[in-house]
Design a protein around this motif. Sequence first.
Motif, PDB file in Angstrom:
ATOM      1  N   ASN A 128       0.802  -1.218   0.000  1.00 20.39           N
ATOM      2  CA  ASN A 128       0.000   0.000   0.000  1.00 20.39           C
ATOM      3  C   ASN A 128       0.836   1.270   0.000  1.00 20.39           C
ATOM      4  O   ASN A 128       0.357   2.332  -0.423  1.00 20.39           O
ATOM      5  N   LEU A 129       2.056   1.200   0.467  1.00 17.64           N
ATOM      6  CA  LEU A 129       2.925   2.369   0.488  1.00 17.64           C
ATOM      7  C   LEU A 129       3.665   2.565  -0.836  1.00 17.64           C
ATOM      8  O   LEU A 129       4.429   3.519  -0.976  1.00 17.64           O
ATOM      9  N   ASN A 130       3.450   1.686  -1.780  1.00 16.47           N
ATOM     10  CA  ASN A 130       4.005   1.846  -3.114  1.00 16.47           C
ATOM     11  C   ASN A 130       2.971   2.484  -4.034  1.00 16.47           C
ATOM     12  O   ASN A 130       1.769   2.422  -3.789  1.00 16.47           O
ATOM     13  N   ASP A 131       3.459   3.079  -5.125  1.00 14.22           N
ATOM     14  CA  ASP A 131       2.569   3.708  -6.090  1.00 14.22           C
ATOM     15  C   ASP A 131       1.724   2.655  -6.801  1.00 14.22           C
ATOM     16  O   ASP A 131       2.144   1.502  -6.957  1.00 14.22           O
ATOM     17  N   PRO A 132       0.546   3.045  -7.279  1.00 18.31           N
ATOM     18  CA  PRO A 132      -0.279   2.122  -8.076  1.00 18.31           C
ATOM     19  C   PRO A 132       0.456   1.664  -9.330  1.00 18.31           C
ATOM     20  O   PRO A 132       1.468   2.250  -9.735  1.00 18.31           O
ATOM     21  N   CYS A 133      -0.075   0.629  -9.947  1.00 17.67           N
ATOM     22  CA  CYS A 133       0.540   0.037 -11.134  1.00 17.67           C
ATOM     23  C   CYS A 133       0.726   1.082 -12.235  1.00 17.67           C
ATOM     24  O   CYS A 133      -0.196   1.843 -12.555  1.00 17.67           O
ATOM     25  N   LYS A 134       1.914   1.119 -12.812  1.00 14.47           N
ATOM     26  CA  LYS A 134       2.231   2.058 -13.888  1.00 14.47           C
ATOM     27  C   LYS A 134       2.190   1.408 -15.267  1.00 14.47           C
ATOM     28  O   LYS A 134       2.483   2.065 -16.264  1.00 14.47           O
ATOM     29  N   ILE A 135       1.848   0.126 -15.319  1.00 11.14           N
ATOM     30  CA  ILE A 135       1.766  -0.584 -16.592  1.00 11.14           C
ATOM     31  C   ILE A 135       0.311  -0.583 -17.045  1.00 11.14           C
ATOM     32  O   ILE A 135      -0.559  -1.139 -16.375  1.00 11.14           O
ATOM     33  N   GLU A 136       0.034   0.059 -18.172  1.00 12.45           N
ATOM     34  CA  GLU A 136      -1.347   0.226 -18.625  1.00 12.45           C
ATOM     35  C   GLU A 136      -1.979  -1.103 -19.012  1.00 12.45           C
ATOM     36  O   GLU A 136      -3.099  -1.425 -18.603  1.00 12.45           O
ATOM     37  N   ASP A 137      -1.281  -1.906 -19.799  1.00  9.82           N
ATOM     38  CA  ASP A 137      -1.779  -3.214 -20.228  1.00  9.82           C
ATOM     39  C   ASP A 137      -0.993  -4.289 -19.494  1.00  9.82           C
ATOM     40  O   ASP A 137       0.204  -4.461 -19.720  1.00  9.82           O
ATOM     41  N   THR A 138      -1.649  -4.992 -18.593  1.00  6.07           N
ATOM     42  CA  THR A 138      -0.971  -6.033 -17.804  1.00  6.07           C
ATOM     43  C   THR A 138      -1.387  -7.441 -18.229  1.00  6.07           C
ATOM     44  O   THR A 138      -1.104  -8.403 -17.525  1.00  6.07           O
ATOM     45  N   SER A 139      -2.045  -7.549 -19.366  1.00  4.27           N
ATOM     46  CA  SER A 139      -2.573  -8.852 -19.783  1.00  4.27           C
ATOM     47  C   SER A 139      -1.473  -9.879 -20.016  1.00  4.27           C
ATOM     48  O   SER A 139      -1.727 -11.091 -19.953  1.00  4.27           O
ATOM     49  N   TRP A 140      -0.252  -9.431 -20.268  1.00  5.66           N
ATOM     50  CA  TRP A 140       0.863 -10.339 -20.542  1.00  5.66           C
ATOM     51  C   TRP A 140       1.558 -10.826 -19.270  1.00  5.66           C
ATOM     52  O   TRP A 140       2.437 -11.685 -19.340  1.00  5.66           O
ATOM     53  N   ILE A 141       1.166 -10.284 -18.138  1.00  9.88           N
ATOM     54  CA  ILE A 141       1.783 -10.677 -16.862  1.00  9.88           C
ATOM     55  C   ILE A 141       0.956 -11.810 -16.260  1.00  9.88           C
ATOM     56  O   ILE A 141      -0.195 -11.605 -15.867  1.00  9.88           O
ATOM     57  N   LYS A 142       1.545 -12.986 -16.169  1.00  8.93           N
ATOM     58  CA  LYS A 142       0.796 -14.156 -15.720  1.00  8.93           C
ATOM     59  C   LYS A 142       1.630 -14.978 -14.733  1.00  8.93           C
ATOM     60  O   LYS A 142       2.827 -15.163 -14.930  1.00  8.93           O
ATOM     61  N   PRO A 143       0.994 -15.467 -13.656  1.00  8.87           N
ATOM     62  CA  PRO A 143       1.695 -16.381 -12.752  1.00  8.87           C
ATOM     63  C   PRO A 143       2.197 -17.609 -13.499  1.00  8.87           C
ATOM     64  O   PRO A 143       1.596 -18.038 -14.490  1.00  8.87           O
ATOM     65  N   VAL A 144       3.305 -18.163 -13.023  1.00 11.14           N
ATOM     66  CA  VAL A 144       3.985 -19.247 -13.737  1.00 11.14           C
ATOM     67  C   VAL A 144       4.371 -20.362 -12.768  1.00 11.14           C
ATOM     68  O   VAL A 144       4.976 -20.118 -11.731  1.00 11.14           O
ATOM     69  N   LYS A 145       4.017 -21.582 -13.152  1.00  7.52           N
ATOM     70  CA  LYS A 145       4.506 -22.771 -12.449  1.00  7.52           C
ATOM     71  C   LYS A 145       5.459 -23.485 -13.412  1.00  7.52           C
ATOM     72  O   LYS A 145       5.076 -23.812 -14.534  1.00  7.52           O
TER      73      LYS A 145
END
Length: 705
Positions: free
Chosen positions: A286-303
């Motif tokens: 919460n003490l960090n700035d909000p997300c600065k990446i407009e399109d986050t669709s490419w960010i996915k959790p990975v196993k």
Amino acid sequence: MKNWFFSSLFALFFLALGFSQQLKSPNENLIMSFTLLNDGTPSYSLTYKGKEVIKPSKLGLELKNDKISLLNGFAMTDSKTSTFDETWTPVWGEVAKIRNNYNELAVTLKQNETNRQLVIRFRLFNDGLGFRYEFPAQNNLVYFIIKEEHTQFAMTGDHTAFWIAGDYDTQEYDYTTSKLSEIRGLSKGAISSNASQTPFSPTGVQTALMMKTDDGIYINLHEAALINYACMHLNLDDKNMVFESWLTPNSNGDKGQMQAPCNTPWRTIMVSDDARDILASKITLNLNDPCKIEDTSWIKPVKYVGVWWEMITGKSSWSYTNDFPAIQLGVTDYSKAQPNGTHAANTEHVKQYIDFAADNGFDAVLVEGWNEGWEDWFGHAKDYVFDFVTPYPDFDVIGVHEYAKSKGVKMIMHHETSAAIRNYERHLDKAFQFMKDHGYDAVKTGYVGNIVPVGEHHYSQWTNNHYQYVLEKAVDYQIMINGHEAVRPTGICRTYPNLIGNESARGTEFQAFGGSKPNHVTILPFTRLIGGPMDYTPGIFEMDISKLNPNNHSHVNSTLANQLALYVTMYSPLQMAADLPENYNRFTDAFQFIKDVAIDWDESYYLEAEPGEYITVARKAKGSNNWFIGNVNGLTSRASSIKLDFLEKGKKYEATIYADAKEAHYKTNPQAYTIQKIKVTNKSKINQVSVPGGGYAISIIEKNK
């Protein structure tokens, strides 16, 4: 009008005198008091439910080449309070929604002799305090060098602490549990060998620092939003039990080169009488700035799986040949070299891992040692070590990519920099483009060894700016970052969620280097994971390393059930099944849990927790009604009793319990486990015993009938 004038004059009078101002948390359990001392030194204190947890502590910064530092001589010229309450959605995380609710006090100070301005901003949440220094644009403070930050955290007693030694270059130490007064005497024994290390004080420790008072209050000290600043350690005045900030220096010995307007990271103090609240706290994010990446669709959790553990254990090698005493990229001719026969990153072997990933539902395969230069990569302070694009003769980059694509598996790139920072930045655009051209969407970066240029440290302002540069550059190429040997996380993954993992602590690899303490994983969530997820690389099933490498007599200090539980207790959107495929094929029934367990969550509940002793967590899989529970245990066998009242009412579930067998023990019988299936509802209770170094893992799957 006259009343307004005299009220304002009266308020300014008290501001000038420096009378104490209070700030309460939204639930009023925490109260922070700010005071200017008689000499104009800013100070603060903190109480929790009427008990003092931080005694009056001084604030300020010492400047280099300046007769008057930002330490005292201040008068208060303004004071503003506000309230903030929002709910935001993380790209990935332990929960689907995060509430950010705090009361704020911003105090503006003016130094009488220099006319310099300093703002100290406090944010008080229900579970802790964050504060930072802010330097507004002004004529009398433009460029300045920090000699040291003198932020104090005055303790109320000789608390029990869970700590690692202060060091400018590594966090890869086992944790020591002791009283604060014992740190000095234990510090030398707490420092084990590492590829790069610079301890700085016999009472220096690292954050996040976890403590417990004699009357049962838990306190955690850390920092948030470490941007363009040196990493903060803590140094203890053990006569007075006062911690003071101790920044990591650069090659000149300076602690920070600043240009106003600017600010420091947030200093955080989490407080509760329930250890579970510390684990569940979202203050750092919460003490960090909000997300600065407009399109986050490419960010996915990975196993993922990968060619890694067999090299860490010494079964295989990163290097391709033993023919060359030294390597010069572009000069050394590998086509004339004799393969050493132990190189793991060869095309056929990697295809076997791709097959295993595809057959078992894993997202990706990590390959290390695929590129030229590993024969003399470490320990020589080489500036030009790797180019990050030239494969060894036995690794077909295009062929591997096409094969993985045909199997529905992604490849994870590995960029070991050998801590040669300038060299990595020199090649970064070309390396990232190479990744995109060959189907790599994520990279594990590494910074093993002493930083090059020589004299810099892993956690200095200059090096931290490099890590941030790589992270932001990766956004341009839509690449996810898993940083190893980098600075410990401070919640920056909220702003840049392509930072899907970090090492930044003593991970599983040390189980192959002699072993870690059996209760290590019951401390890490209270310390290292406070700042963000860890790529801990769990899932080791063969605990006797000599069975992989006869020359390595290390032992993994964990039971097999404990290894399963780590996928739940060690939160990360990046989870590796780290052992060799053949070991998973020996224990296919236990391996099922690793295949089933989720890596992204809608809800998380910390059911039981005591640092150094045990942690039990329940998590609901993202977009599902299925739950997973993990319990890790310390050195003493204990019985655990958990209610399943978090399950949805009226629903029926099947629970599969993977647990320590009665005769299991992390040292003598680590592979003894049991598996049982039972029907459960939200009214059910599960009683389970965990042995020393053990634990249990439970999958709870909704049944339609």
